[in-house]
Design a protein around this motif. Structure first.
Motif, PDB file in Angstrom:
ATOM      1  N   SER A 229       0.658  -1.214   0.010  1.00 32.37           N
ATOM      2  CA  SER A 229      -0.004  -0.297  -0.080  1.00 32.37           C
ATOM      3  C   SER A 229       0.821   1.364  -0.124  1.00 32.37           C
ATOM      4  N   ALA A 234      -0.396   1.573  -5.588  1.00 34.13           N
ATOM      5  CA  ALA A 234      -1.204   0.952  -4.938  1.00 34.13           C
ATOM      6  C   ALA A 234      -2.819   1.698  -4.572  1.00 34.13           C
ATOM      7  N   ARG A 240      -6.286  -0.746  -3.982  1.00 33.54           N
ATOM      8  CA  ARG A 240      -6.172  -0.529  -2.655  1.00 33.54           C
ATOM      9  C   ARG A 240      -7.161  -1.046  -1.920  1.00 33.54           C
TER      10      ARG A 240
END
Length: 305
Positions: A229, A234, A240
């Motif tokens: 993340s 991301a 996500r």
């Protein structure tokens, strides 16, 4: 003035297929206008054109970044400003295909990136209303009276550029042609795709299910191994939502439903943006594939205008 064709609309309405078809018919080269398809290795979650599709027409700005690199609107504009004249010089038509509306706005409006570009949304709507009620030539003549240098670079039928010029003049009190954000001048034409909302949402849900079947979770696991993340790549829908639960299979079903919901919400925002920020001609090739002939005729007329 260089002509640029933009194929826009929400996700899952057939932009890729249309762009390839138009590139084949009008000797075009496709520039991706998508903020996520620039990333290498992220093919499924970004709905990137497949190798087979890319083989059917020349594609640009796909697989140009690693997942730990930031791809900004400024970088897109800089790349597009190099690609468009190069493609044009080859005798080909630049075709931008994608759903990241701000990329196109920054390119076509020449926004002063990194600073607040002058704007007045209320005035913008008033000017568009004038164009709708009295015709684009009336609006263009107003610009010609105020800034003939700018008007000489903008086709009389290009409502979007005319509105932008008049808006900037009103806000700044200075000619648009003297503005630092007057930017590159293109003769752009928008072709927008959409379909019935329920059908669109159904297609989005089906696309996400297909992504899962094609190996989306493997792609997410790979992204997790690269840094997860914390990576710029991301932030995209499909990554996500899944990265936080990649190791918790009991939460996969809920996370996939979240991807679908976020994708639907994004499609709604895309539609709102393109309707409000462009003067596109809209078509529904999902329910009315015969409208493709109208698109071909519109593009052909524009190219020979």
């Amino acid at each position: 003035m260089e002509k640029v064709l933009a194929i826009v609309g929400p996700t899952a309405v057939g932009k890729t297929a249309l762009a390839i078809g138009l590139a084949q018919k009008f000797n075009g080269e496709i520039i991706s206008g998508d903020s996520m398809q620039v990333y290498r290795h992220l093919n499924i979650g970004t709905a990137k054109a497949t190798p087979q599709e890319q083989a059917q027409a020349v594609h640009h700005l796909i697989d140009v970044c690693d997942v730990d690199q930031q791809f900004t609107v400024a970088r897109f504009v800089a790349a597009a400003q190099e690609l468009i004249p190069a493609i044009t010089a080859r005798g080909h038509l630049p075709i931008i295909a994608g759903g990241t509306g701000f990329y196109l706005q920054a390119l076509f409006d020449g926004l002063a990136l990194g600073a607040d570009a002058p704007g007045d949304p209320a005035l913008r709507e008033q000017l568009r209303a004038v164009a709708t009620e009295k015709g684009p030539q009336v609006l263009w003549q107003r610009l010609a009276d105020q800034d003939p240098v700018a008007a000489a670079k903008i086709p009389q039928t290009n409502v979007r550029r005319t509105v932008r010029a008049l808006e900037v003049i009103a806000v700044t009190g200075a000619p648009f042609s003297k503005q630092p954000d007057a930017g590159p001048q293109y003769d752009e034409r928008y072709v927008a795709l959409n379909t019935d909302r329920d059908l669109l949402y159904q297609r989005i849900n089906q696309r996400v299910d297909l992504m899962v079947q094609q190996g989306l979770w493997d792609e997410v696991r790979w992204l997790q191994e690269q840094g997860g993340s914390a990576l710029p790549a991301a932030t995209g829908i499909g990554y996500r939502e899944l990265l936080p639960v990649v190791a918790r299979t009991d939460q996969w079903s809920r996370a996939i439903e979240q991807v679908k919901q976020d994708s639907r919400h994004y499609a709604k925002r895309q539609l709102t943006w393109f309707r409000n920020q462009t003067t596109a001609s809209w078509y529904d090739l999902v329910q009315h594939p015969e409208e493709r002939a109208q698109i071909d005729a519109q593009v052909d007329s524009w190219l020979h205008h």
